[in-house]
Structure formats: C-alpha cells, structure tokens
Design a protein around this motif. Structure first.
Motif, mmCIF file in Angstrom:
data_model
loop_
_atom_site.group_PDB
_atom_site.id
_atom_site.type_symbol
_atom_site.label_atom_id
_atom_site.label_comp_id
_atom_site.label_asym_id
_atom_site.label_seq_id
_atom_site.Cartn_x
_atom_site.Cartn_y
_atom_site.Cartn_z
ATOM 1 N N GLU A 204 -16.819 14.945 -103.572
ATOM 2 C CA GLU A 204 -17.517 14.929 -102.290
ATOM 3 C C GLU A 204 -16.580 14.605 -101.131
ATOM 4 O O GLU A 204 -16.630 15.233 -100.084
ATOM 5 N N GLN A 205 -15.702 13.624 -101.305
ATOM 6 C CA GLN A 205 -14.807 13.253 -100.222
ATOM 7 C C GLN A 205 -13.806 14.361 -99.921
ATOM 8 O O GLN A 205 -13.522 14.649 -98.767
ATOM 9 N N SER A 206 -13.294 15.013 -100.972
ATOM 10 C CA SER A 206 -12.308 16.053 -100.734
ATOM 11 C C SER A 206 -12.924 17.255 -100.035
ATOM 12 O O SER A 206 -12.242 17.974 -99.314
ATOM 13 N N ARG A 207 -14.215 17.491 -100.200
ATOM 14 C CA ARG A 207 -14.842 18.642 -99.549
ATOM 15 C C ARG A 207 -14.932 18.470 -98.033
ATOM 16 O O ARG A 207 -15.187 19.409 -97.314
ATOM 17 N N MET A 208 -14.742 17.241 -97.557
ATOM 18 C CA MET A 208 -14.784 17.011 -96.119
ATOM 19 C C MET A 208 -13.517 17.510 -95.431
ATOM 20 O O MET A 208 -13.469 17.674 -94.230
ATOM 21 N N ILE A 209 -12.451 17.753 -96.223
ATOM 22 C CA ILE A 209 -11.192 18.229 -95.651
ATOM 23 C C ILE A 209 -11.292 19.733 -95.433
ATOM 24 O O ILE A 209 -11.422 20.497 -96.386
ATOM 25 N N THR A 210 -11.209 20.177 -94.201
ATOM 26 C CA THR A 210 -11.387 21.599 -93.904
ATOM 27 C C THR A 210 -10.173 22.218 -93.220
ATOM 28 O O THR A 210 -10.157 23.411 -92.969
ATOM 29 N N THR A 211 -9.165 21.406 -92.916
ATOM 30 C CA THR A 211 -8.000 21.930 -92.194
ATOM 31 C C THR A 211 -6.886 22.389 -93.121
ATOM 32 O O THR A 211 -5.902 22.956 -92.661
ATOM 33 N N GLN A 212 -7.020 22.172 -94.419
ATOM 34 C CA GLN A 212 -5.969 22.552 -95.362
ATOM 35 C C GLN A 212 -5.989 24.056 -95.595
ATOM 36 O O GLN A 212 -7.057 24.661 -95.719
ATOM 37 N N PRO A 213 -4.811 24.685 -95.685
ATOM 38 C CA PRO A 213 -4.763 26.107 -96.023
ATOM 39 C C PRO A 213 -5.114 26.329 -97.489
ATOM 40 O O PRO A 213 -5.065 25.390 -98.296
ATOM 41 N N LEU A 214 -5.458 27.537 -97.822
ATOM 42 C CA LEU A 214 -5.827 27.870 -99.181
ATOM 43 C C LEU A 214 -4.588 27.850 -100.085
ATOM 44 O O LEU A 214 -3.586 28.505 -99.802
#
Length: 205
Positions: free
Chosen positions: A43-53
């Motif tokens: 759940e916490q990691s899904r909050m990160i949205t700025t990382q590239p694929l």
C-alpha cells in the motif's frame, strides 16, 4: 538331482529372491520446493507515482546453478546434489518473481514489470542481473554473489552497473532443503532492497 539340475534350481531361486527384494524396497520420492515472496504490504509503495517504469529484463544463472536439484556446498571445491530435493520449476523464473516483488516495495507495484512485455508498455529502464553464486553450506549459511546492469532502452544506453554480495544464516541444519529454500527467499528479498538503493539515484522521472 544331478549337479546341472541343482545349479538350475539355485539360479531360479536367486532370481526369485532378487525380484522379491526389489518389490519390497520402497523407492524414495522427490520433494519439490518453491520460494515465496516475503509477506509485505504494497500500500505504501503504491503512493509513489513519480518513479519511471522499471523492467527486469533477465536474471542469468551460473551454469552450475542451472539445474533442478538443490545444491549444498560441502567444502571449497565440492558441491552435492540431492536428487530428491528439487526446485518445483525453473530457478530463474522463481528468482525473478521474488525479486520483482521486493523491488515493488520500493518503486510501486505498478512501476515494476518483468520481461517479456508488450511494445506499448516499454520500461524507461531495464535491469539485468547475473547470479554467479547462490549456494548453501553445511555450516549453515547461504551466499549470493552477482552483478547487475541498468540500461536505458533507447539506444541500449548503459546507465550503471555494480556487484552485490550477500550472506544469510540458514535456520536449523545447514543441509535441510526447506530451510535452504526459506533462506534463499530472504536473501533474494534483501537483494531487491540492495538493488533498489543502488539504482535509485540513476532513475530519472
């Protein structure tokens, strides 16, 4: 009964005895093992949205590891294979699955994909890993050594590379297959943690 007849009877008796002995012996069945990702929340990691694929393109194994049997190192120059303790599937695929779950904890569940991927979903970076050593010892520890390479797919540009060496204690007896598999899952999860720290500075949104 002459000598020839006695020899014939003796031969038949020996054959029957061998057959009966063979039938009474129970053959040992193989045991199969599979690493499971460590139970962690995403759940916490899904909050990160700025990382590239990030794509895991390959996980290579040293030739001696590319086999179904679980290995135990018995001395600096000797390896033992147990024919009855085996991986349930290709070790490469199992490693890649556990590694990807570990990386998801750092970059987000939607930011890590595993090859092969669709052309419409190409990663911004590709991570390639080569495992040079992954074996347990009778003394009760497990060692992982490997090399990683990070590419930017556009033009196959080399972004960074490095080496990793990890050791994990094996619970209980060092040669117990189930304990070895559990320790391997832990060390691969730690590998994901270490990789995340090493490659993060090179990932540009």
């Amino acid at each position: 009964m002459n000598r020839v007849e006695r020899r014939g009877v003796t031969g038949v008796a020996l054959i029957v005895l061998a057959l009966l002995t063979g039938c009474s012996t129970t053959s040992q069945s193989s045991r199969f093992y599979l690493m499971s990702p460590l139970q962690e929340t995403l759940e916490q990691s899904r909050m990160i949205t700025t990382q590239p694929l990030l794509g895991i393109s390959s996980v290579g194994l040293a030739d001696y590891l590319d086999r179904p049997q679980i290995l135990v190192r018995n001395g600096p120059h000797r390896l033992e294979l147990n024919e009855f303790d085996r991986w349930a599937g290709p070790l490469q695929e199992n490693l890649r699955s556990v590694l990807s779950r570990s990386l998801e904890q750092h970059f987000g569940a939607e930011q890590v994909i595993v090859a092969p991927w669709h052309d419409a979903l190409r990663p911004a970076y590709e991570l390639s890993l080569q495992i040079d050593q992954l074996d347990a010892t009778q003394a009760g520890d497990l060692t992982l050594r490997g090399r990683w390479t990070l590419y930017a797919p556009a033009g196959r540009q080399l972004v960074a590379l490095g080496r990793i060496s990890l050791r994990e204690a094996i619970a209980g007896a060092g040669a117990d297959a189930e304990a070895i598999v559990a320790a391997t899952a832990v060390v691969v999860a730690r590998l994901g943690d270490r990789l995340a720290k090493q490659i993060s500075p090179h990932l540009k949104p």
